[in-house]
Design a protein around this motif. Structure first.
Motif, mmCIF file in Angstrom:
data_model
loop_
_atom_site.group_PDB
_atom_site.id
_atom_site.type_symbol
_atom_site.label_atom_id
_atom_site.label_comp_id
_atom_site.label_asym_id
_atom_site.label_seq_id
_atom_site.Cartn_x
_atom_site.Cartn_y
_atom_site.Cartn_z
ATOM 1 N N GLU A 63 25.650 20.781 -38.668
ATOM 2 C CA GLU A 63 26.605 21.893 -39.525
ATOM 3 C C GLU A 63 27.290 20.890 -40.793
ATOM 4 O O GLU A 63 27.555 21.954 -41.377
ATOM 5 C CB GLU A 63 27.794 22.319 -38.236
ATOM 6 N N CYS A 64 27.642 19.911 -40.786
ATOM 7 C CA CYS A 64 28.292 19.452 -41.676
ATOM 8 C C CYS A 64 27.756 18.079 -42.297
ATOM 9 O O CYS A 64 28.346 17.258 -42.900
ATOM 10 C CB CYS A 64 29.782 19.345 -41.680
ATOM 11 N N GLY A 65 26.533 17.741 -42.178
ATOM 12 C CA GLY A 65 26.179 16.297 -42.489
ATOM 13 C C GLY A 65 25.971 15.402 -41.500
ATOM 14 O O GLY A 65 25.824 15.719 -40.296
ATOM 15 N N GLU A 66 26.245 14.154 -41.869
ATOM 16 C CA GLU A 66 26.065 13.097 -40.924
ATOM 17 C C GLU A 66 27.394 12.624 -39.992
ATOM 18 O O GLU A 66 27.391 11.626 -39.700
ATOM 19 C CB GLU A 66 25.612 11.843 -41.908
ATOM 20 N N CYS A 67 28.313 13.741 -39.945
ATOM 21 C CA CYS A 67 29.238 13.019 -38.934
ATOM 22 C C CYS A 67 29.581 14.224 -37.966
ATOM 23 O O CYS A 67 28.691 15.394 -38.099
ATOM 24 C CB CYS A 67 30.845 12.882 -39.696
ATOM 25 N N SER A 68 30.412 13.947 -37.118
ATOM 26 C CA SER A 68 30.405 14.774 -35.834
ATOM 27 C C SER A 68 31.755 15.764 -36.001
ATOM 28 O O SER A 68 32.026 16.738 -35.097
ATOM 29 C CB SER A 68 30.512 13.948 -34.556
#
Length: 129
Positions: A63-68
Motif C-alpha cells: 500500500e505505501c512502500g517499504e513500511c507497515s
C-alpha cells in the motif's frame, strides 16, 4: 444474515474509499519507538499505528512502500464560495473547525502540518485522491 450483508456492504465501501486515498509511508519517530517499548510486537505496532496515530497498518508493504504504517496524503482544502456562505462572514476558528470536520469530513490541523507537509499552511486538509 442481515448483519453479514450489512458488514459486507460496509467492507466494500471501506475498500473503495481506501483505494481512492493516496498513502505514504509513516516513519516511526523516536517518540513512537519509545511509546511502543523495546520489545514491541506486530500487534503493538498495529495498535500504535491505527489506534494512537489514526493511520493504516499493513503487513504486505504494498500500500505505501517499504513500511507497515501508512498515512494518507493530505492536501489543502481551499474554502469555496459555498463553504464561505455556509459558515458566514463572522465565523470563528471553532466554526471553521466544526465545518471542516463535521460537514466536510476532513482533518483540522490549524496549520500545524508537520505530519502532513503537503497541506502547507492550511488549517483544513483533505485526502489527496
Amino acid at each position: 444474515m442481515m448483519r453479514l450483508v450489512l458488514l459486507s456492504v460496509i467492507s466494500v465501501f471501506l475498500l473503495v474509499d481506501y483505494a481512492k486515498a493516496e498513502l505514504i509511508c509513516y516513519r516511526w519517530t523516536e517518540e513512537d519507538i519509545k511509546t511502543m517499548g523495546p520489545s514491541r510486537t506486530i500487534e503493538t505496532e498495529r495498535n500504535h499505528c491505527e489506534g494512537v496515530l489514526g493511520h493504516t497498518y499493513t503487513e504486505t508493504f504494498v500500500e505505501c512502500g517499504e513500511c507497515s504504517c501508512c498515512q494518507q496524503v493530505l492536501v489543502c482544502h481551499d474554502w469555496t464560495e459555498e463553504d464561505d456562505k455556509a459558515m458566514g462572514s463572522s465565523r470563528s476558528n471553532e466554526d471553521e473547525k466544526k465545518y471542516c470536520e463535521s460537514v466536510l469530513g476532513y482533518t483540522w490541523t490549524q496549520g500545524d502540518n508537520a505530519k502532513y507537509p503537503e497541506c502547507g499552511l492550511c488549517y483544513c486538509c483533505k485526502p489527496k485522491s
